[in-house]
Design an enzyme around this catalytic site. Structure first.
Site, mmCIF file in Angstrom:
data_model
loop_
_atom_site.group_PDB
_atom_site.id
_atom_site.type_symbol
_atom_site.label_atom_id
_atom_site.label_comp_id
_atom_site.label_asym_id
_atom_site.label_seq_id
_atom_site.Cartn_x
_atom_site.Cartn_y
_atom_site.Cartn_z
ATOM 1 N N HIS A 30 5.929 4.323 -0.218
ATOM 2 C CA HIS A 30 4.324 4.242 -0.609
ATOM 3 C C HIS A 30 3.570 5.109 -1.456
ATOM 4 C CE1 HIS A 30 0.389 2.715 -0.512
ATOM 5 N NE2 HIS A 30 -0.322 3.874 0.311
ATOM 6 N N HIS A 42 -4.217 4.864 -4.162
ATOM 7 C CA HIS A 42 -3.444 4.136 -4.524
ATOM 8 C C HIS A 42 -4.090 2.302 -3.261
ATOM 9 C CE1 HIS A 42 -3.907 5.348 0.330
ATOM 10 N NE2 HIS A 42 -4.752 6.091 -0.231
ATOM 11 N N CYS A 152 1.716 -1.963 -3.604
ATOM 12 C CA CYS A 152 1.227 -0.108 -3.774
ATOM 13 C C CYS A 152 2.234 -0.326 -5.013
ATOM 14 C CB CYS A 152 1.598 0.680 -2.506
ATOM 15 S SG CYS A 152 2.726 0.466 -1.892
#
Length: 260
Positions: A30, A42, A152
């Site tokens: 991530h 994010h 992401c």
């Protein structure tokens, strides 16, 4: 710099850095932009509150969710219907370690990386530009989350470089997505060579080489179908913001979120 990742300590990261952490025993990473003040911007899959269906994956949603128990001010902030979120560094990392994405990697270094989603040959813009893009998109969104085409890592890459892929039918900017596509493609393309190479070592070498080259060909630093797009133009052209007059208000609101 390791062949797999670039693990760093918290004291080593600076505002404007592209950071990431691994989820589910290294199966998925991530990504986000560290904006200072122990906070990260994010991009996560989120359900539109005006829609009864959620097109994102429950798996990816659970991997990027923000704990509801955090008492850090503004941690978890996001605009309605937007997947762009502000989190404290602790919530962003969860139980994972901290890694820093590498920019301006040489072709030899890029090809030596066994895993995608850790570096790019593209150069990073100055930190203040990177933070401005991240905080602007926090206020205006980054479109719909898509695991393969707008995830992401794509968000963080855009914040760092301002580059967008013009061909929406192809793979996005994400190195993770390129790796997912590259591995089966390499195996497929190398299949005819098995007839000419009886040695398993030879076949494995060719397949690995094709895998690395397929990742390199889709890197935003070498692709010919990428363009530089100002974040304000990105938001207006794609309908993520209505008016340029909102920019100053967004900047002021973003500054309060970082320093709050």
């Amino acid at each position: 710099m390791g062949l797999l990742t670039h693990r760093v300590e918290r004291s080593e990261i600076k505002p404007g850095d592209h950071i990431y952490t691994y989820r589910a025993v290294f199966t998925y990473s991530h990504h986000g932009i560290f904006v200072g003040g122990n906070k990260v911007v994010h991009f996560t899959p989120r359900q539109n509150i005006n829609s009864s269906s959620d097109t994102s994956s429950d798996f990816y949603d659970s991997m990027t969710s923000i704990p509801s128990s955090c008492n850090i001010p503004d941690c978890g902030f996001r605009q309605p219907n937007s997947g762009v979120a502000l989190s404290c560094l602790d919530c962003f990392l969860g139980k994972g370690s901290l890694y820093c994405f590498e920019y301006g990697a040489t072709p030899s270094v890029f090809l030596a990386k066994v895993r995608g989603g850790t570096c790019t040959t593209a150069a990073s813009d100055p930190p203040e530009t990177v933070i401005h893009r991240a905080m602007y998109l926090l206020q205006n969104g980054f479109g719909n989350y898509d695991v393969m085409g707008n995830n992401c890592e794509d968000f963080a890459l855009y914040c760092k470089t301002g580059l967008l892929v013009m061909d929406k039918q192809g793979v996005g900017r994400s190195g993770q997505a390129s790796s997912v596509i590259g591995a089966p493609l390499a195996a497929l393309l190398s299949s005819p060579l098995k007839l000419l190479m009886p040695s398993p070592v030879g076949v494995a070498t060719v397949t690995a080489g094709m895998y690395c080259m397929s990742r390199y060909a889709t890197d935003i630093g070498v692709r010919s179908d990428v363009i530089k797009v100002a974040v304000e133009d990105l938001a207006v052209n794609l309908g993520w913001a209505d008016h340029h007059e909102e920019v100053n208000e967004d900047i002021e609101a973003s500054h309060r979120l970082i320093t709050g």
